[in-house]
Write a protein that holds these residues in place. Structure first.
Motif, PDB file in Angstrom:
ATOM      1  N   ASP B  40       8.117   6.672   6.061  1.00 40.91           N
ATOM      2  CA  ASP B  40       6.934   6.908   5.237  1.00 40.91           C
ATOM      3  C   ASP B  40       7.244   7.179   3.761  1.00 40.91           C
ATOM      4  OD1 ASP B  40       5.080   6.495   7.151  1.00 40.91           O
ATOM      5  OD2 ASP B  40       4.602   8.617   7.511  1.00 40.91           O
ATOM      6  N   THR B  90       5.656   8.634  -1.976  1.00 43.70           N
ATOM      7  CA  THR B  90       4.229   8.877  -2.225  1.00 43.70           C
ATOM      8  C   THR B  90       4.032   9.846  -3.388  1.00 43.70           C
ATOM      9  OG1 THR B  90       3.501   8.283  -0.011  1.00 43.70           O
ATOM     10  CG2 THR B  90       2.149   9.906  -1.183  1.00 43.70           C
ATOM     11  N   CYS B 125      -1.885   5.847  -3.984  1.00 44.27           N
ATOM     12  CA  CYS B 125      -0.959   4.728  -3.796  1.00 44.27           C
ATOM     13  C   CYS B 125      -1.393   3.574  -4.703  1.00 44.27           C
ATOM     14  CB  CYS B 125      -0.925   4.292  -2.335  1.00 44.27           C
ATOM     15  SG  CYS B 125      -2.556   3.990  -1.635  1.00 44.27           S
ATOM     16  N   TRP B 159       1.799  -4.443   0.284  1.00 46.31           N
ATOM     17  CA  TRP B 159       2.776  -3.493  -0.273  1.00 46.31           C
ATOM     18  C   TRP B 159       2.110  -2.220  -0.810  1.00 46.31           C
ATOM     19  CZ3 TRP B 159       5.667  -6.404   2.179  1.00 46.31           C
ATOM     20  CH2 TRP B 159       5.812  -7.766   1.935  1.00 46.31           C
ATOM     21  N   THR B 161       2.251   0.861  -0.298  1.00 45.13           N
ATOM     22  CA  THR B 161       3.105   1.847   0.372  1.00 45.13           C
ATOM     23  C   THR B 161       2.447   3.216   0.330  1.00 45.13           C
ATOM     24  OG1 THR B 161       5.022   0.559  -0.274  1.00 45.13           O
ATOM     25  CG2 THR B 161       5.426   2.837   0.422  1.00 45.13           C
ATOM     26  N   GLU B 208      11.740   1.280   5.858  1.00 44.10           N
ATOM     27  CA  GLU B 208      10.538   1.800   5.215  1.00 44.10           C
ATOM     28  C   GLU B 208       9.282   1.246   5.887  1.00 44.10           C
ATOM     29  OE1 GLU B 208      12.346   0.782   0.950  1.00 44.10           O
ATOM     30  OE2 GLU B 208      12.708  -0.299   2.797  1.00 44.10           O
ATOM     31  N   ARG B 209       8.218   2.022   5.772  1.00 45.69           N
ATOM     32  CA  ARG B 209       6.916   1.515   6.150  1.00 45.69           C
ATOM     33  C   ARG B 209       6.106   1.287   4.887  1.00 45.69           C
ATOM     34  NH1 ARG B 209       1.684   3.651   9.603  1.00 45.69           N
ATOM     35  NH2 ARG B 209       0.239   2.327   8.429  1.00 45.69           N
ATOM     36  N   THR B 210       5.504   0.110   4.815  1.00 42.77           N
ATOM     37  CA  THR B 210       4.523  -0.116   3.773  1.00 42.77           C
ATOM     38  C   THR B 210       3.260  -0.632   4.473  1.00 42.77           C
ATOM     39  OG1 THR B 210       4.065  -1.220   1.673  1.00 42.77           O
ATOM     40  CG2 THR B 210       5.493  -2.402   3.225  1.00 42.77           C
ATOM     41  N   ASN B 211       2.294  -1.139   3.724  1.00 47.54           N
ATOM     42  CA  ASN B 211       1.038  -1.512   4.367  1.00 47.54           C
ATOM     43  C   ASN B 211       0.410  -2.757   3.759  1.00 47.54           C
ATOM     44  OD1 ASN B 211       0.478   1.020   6.077  1.00 47.54           O
ATOM     45  ND2 ASN B 211       0.799   1.864   4.029  1.00 47.54           N
ATOM     46  N   TYR B 366      11.129  -3.551  -5.724  1.00 45.52           N
ATOM     47  CA  TYR B 366      10.289  -2.417  -6.111  1.00 45.52           C
ATOM     48  C   TYR B 366      10.003  -2.399  -7.609  1.00 45.52           C
ATOM     49  CZ  TYR B 366      12.163  -0.664  -1.689  1.00 45.52           C
ATOM     50  OH  TYR B 366      12.548  -0.527  -0.403  1.00 45.52           O
TER      51      TYR B 366
END
Lengths: 345, 397
Positions: B40, B90, B125, B159, B161, B208-211, B366
């Motif tokens: 996260d 975050t 975010c 992305w 995140t 990593e987790r992103t969304n 990034y």
């Protein structure tokens, strides 16, 4: 090694350092047009220019005040060396300054030191520890009668009746073979302390040469960038094309890092020599690679023209390697750097 | 120049001890385990605990929810957080967005959010990249259409995140499809609990987790618009230039460049160095005695040192590309042991090389890819001409 230490990361030059940089930058830019560099080939030494460099105080500034110097710091000296490299000035300043500082630390030979401070006699340093009487190539030995060398006997001053014969070389440097049996020999110091002095001098030589290589790289880059801005293909300047622009962007990144690394190593060597004794080698390895890359990228940016003798990039291409190689194989430095890390972790 | 250690006043030294004691308490093994499991870049307990001390925005006055720290104490805190590998992704996006909120949001909204952001209860975010847009964020296609006092959003972002741990996303939308590319954009601060927002996890092999975040007829109040209509590009510049490293005080208490991943690279190099000192190969030789190993390891030390001191955007490119090339070399140097996972028999220092090798790849993306930055360096550092492509000025769908 403390990776999270609370330290300043302030690379700004103070007013005095800025004055040194600008003063020598103006001096070398005005005094050393590329025609002078060409005229000094193949020996790579211009005696008139040397006199003017001496008059600027470059040969004495890095010596302690009691030896007739100004006690300039290694940060000052790398600033001078970078400006020297920017114009590939054909003078043996790096070797001479380093060898003079070594003379001052070793003590003795006061007359020679005084003459060295005045630039009347050129002094140089054999960078490889001498074993078994084998000869070695020594930078600037073709214009220096006085050579400092390290062997089992200790730190020895070799004074020859005249400088050794020049050996023509790709970088047009005053390179010569040094025979440890030649000349009048004076042991200046012996034992582990003397060896430490010698190692420090070699590190200083690599540090100042690293600085000069940053200057070489910067000038090489500028030639490539100017060409990329003006040369056109398919209706655009070639510098607009990513295939041309990106290698140049990589080069400026390498150079700006090498410059800061050289200055960082100089700062530590001056203020905290025991903290990171490997840094001068780190800086040299990085600067040597940056100069190599800058020179070939810039030459290739200029296509066939970059391969011609009349293009100024040729001066920088031939010296980027021709000067850095005098320090020996960077692989040996890398092994020292790794050994220092292993000792620290 | 000054690269010296910073002498702390008794008060600053006491602060450092306070930070160390507090972080020892809150940054537990559970925090690291949580990060390995979720990726996260965020831990709610740690985030709220830091907020309770005013340490999320330590430079803010105490009255605003900060800690009123001087620059030295800010640096002390940052180094202690880095030393403990506190997940801060975050936190970092929240800080970037706050810069824009302060500049461009409805003052009432900003005033309401400020104490919540400082306490850690409200987090932001970045809703920047369209699925087909990547680093070309000005090419956004997500549509925002005005409907009275509201706007209706339709489209999607990749992305984003931290979206699943945030209350708002700082969203770039297309409000005028007919205008030139950069003139038809508007920014919003969109509440992520709005009906029609769907968050889907994307996992990277960097751990990593992103969304991906989907917006279907999402209604957002005009009071959540940031900056003027169709002036979104200017609104965005504030946090973007903060992300690109502009605007930091020049007092030597910040990093020189925008090093990306260099801490992870150094951690892997150090672990390999320790490993070499005590590892005997099957043929009985000590790794540390192998000159070829030392030569290649030394080259990586040089790269990491250079990454740390290469300035500005050049450091962003240098650090990431050196790390990616160097960690692959380091894995070769160590052999299969390097890629043993955390907890596996023989894993080196908790699998630090395994992690570093996987994590390295994302650092080239990034905050804008290394290619985007090379273009910026070519134009702004070298002064090379800009290449005008069909989509440079016009919005090409």
């Amino acid at each position: 090694m403390e990776r999270f230490e609370l330290r300043r990361q302030d690379f700004r030059l103070d007013d005095d350092q800025q004055a040194v940089r600008e003063g020598f930058g103006d001096f070398f830019t005005k005094q050393v047009p590329s025609s002078l560099v060409r005229d000094a080939q193949p020996l790579g030494f211009d005696a008139d220019l040397w006199q003017r460099v001496v008059a600027m105080g470059a040969t004495s500034m890095g010596l302690p005040e009691e030896a007739g110097g100004d006690g300039a710091t290694l940060v000052d000296l790398v600033l001078v060396a970078e400006e020297l490299g920017r114009v590939v000035a054909p003078v043996p300043l790096v070797s001479h300054v380093v060898a003079s500082r070594l003379l001052a630390r070793a003590g003795g030979a006061g007359e020679l030191l005084a003459a060295a401070a005045e630039g009347e006699r050129v002094v140089t340093l054999a960078l490889q520890p001498g074993v078994g009487g084998n000869r070695q190539l020594v930078p600037d030995a073709a214009v220096a009668r006085d050579v400092l060398a390290w062997s089992a006997e200790g730190l020895t001053l070799h004074t020859l009746p005249e400088p050794a014969a020049h050996v023509p070389n790709q970088g047009s440097t005053p390179l010569a073979w040094f025979d440890p049996a030649a000349g009048e020999r004076t042991v200046l110091a012996a034992g582990p302390g003397a060896e430490a002095l010698f190692r420090t001098a070699v590190a200083e030589w690599k540090l100042l040469t690293g600085a000069a290589l940053v200057g070489i790289a910067e000038s090489a880059l500028q030639l490539g960038v100017e060409f990329a801005k003006s040369r056109r293909t398919l209706g655009v300047a070639i510098g607009a094309l990513q295939g041309v622009a990106f290698p140049l962007a990589d080069v400026v990144s390498e150079i700006s890092g090498a410059r800061n690394l050289v200055r960082k190593a100089a700062w530590y060597a001056e203020h905290e020599p025991a903290t990171r004794p490997d840094l001068p080698l780190v800086a040299f390895v990085h600067a040597a690679r940056a100069a190599t890359e800058a020179a070939w990228v810039s030459a290739h940016t200029q296509g066939g023209l970059g391969f011609t003798v009349e293009a100024d990039i040729s001066l920088f291409f031939l010296r980027a390697k021709g000067w850095s190689v005098l320090g020996g194989d960077p692989g040996a430095d890398r092994r020292h750097i790794a050994a220092a890390l292993l000792a620290a972790v | 120049m000054d690269l010296g250690t910073v002498e702390l006043t008794p008060e600053q030294e006491a602060f450092r001890q306070e930070v160390r004691a507090f972080l020892d308490e809150i940054v537990t093994e559970e925090v690291h385990e949580h990060e390995r499991r979720t990726g996260d870049g965020f831990h709610v307990g740690v985030h709220l605990a830091l907020g309770s001390r005013g340490w999320l925005f330590p430079e803010w006055p105490v009255a605003d929810g900060g800690a009123g720290l001087d620059r030295v104490c800010q640096r002390v805190l940052a180094l202690e957080l880095a030393r403990r590998h506190v997940p801060m992704v975050t936190h970092s996006t929240t800080g970037l967005v706050w810069a824009a909120v302060e500049l461009s949001a409805d003052p009432e909204l900003a005033a309401r959010l400020k104490p919540e952001v400082a306490a850690g209860r409200v987090r932001f975010c970045l809703g920047y990249s369209d699925p087909e847009g990547g680093s070309d964020i000005a090419g956004a296609t997500l549509r925002a259409v005005r409907d009275g006092d509201e706007w209706v959003l339709n489209g999607s972002k990749l992305w984003t995140t931290g979206a699943h741990n945030c209350q708002y996303t700082f969203l770039i939308t297309r409000t005028d499809p007919e205008a030139p590319k950069h003139k038809g954009l508007t920014m919003f601060l969109v509440p992520l609990d709005s009906p029609g927002v769907e968050i889907q996890a994307i996992h990277t092999y960097g751990g990593e987790r992103t969304n991906a975040v989907y917006y279907t007829d999402v209604h957002v109040s005009d009071t959540h618009r940031m900056g003027d209509v169709n002036a979104g590009w200017a609104t965005l510049q504030g946090p973007l230039s903060a992300e690109h490293g502009a605007g930091r005080p020049d007092d030597g208490l910040s990093d020189v460049g925008m090093a990306m991943g260099t801490r992870e690279f150094e951690a892997a190099i150090d672990a390999a160095a320790r490993w070499a000192k005590h590892t005997t190969r099957p043929d009985g030789t000590l790794v540390a005695d192998d000159p070829a190993f030392l030569d290649r390891l030394g080259a990586l030390v040089v790269e990491a040192e250079a990454s740390r001191v290469t300035p500005g955007p050049m450091g962003r490119v240098k650090s990431s590309l050196s790390y990616i090339a160097g960690i692959a070399e380091l894995v070769d140097l160590v052999g299969p042991e390097a890629l043993l996972a955390h907890g596996a028999d023989g894993a080196i220092e908790g699998g630090v090389l395994d992690y570093a090798h996987r994590f390295a790849q994302g650092t080239a993306t990034y905050g804008g890819t290394t290619e985007v930055f090379k273009g910026m360096i070519a134009q702004h550092v070298l002064g090379l001409p800009r290449l005008n492509l069909p989509g440079s000025k016009q919005w090409v769908r």
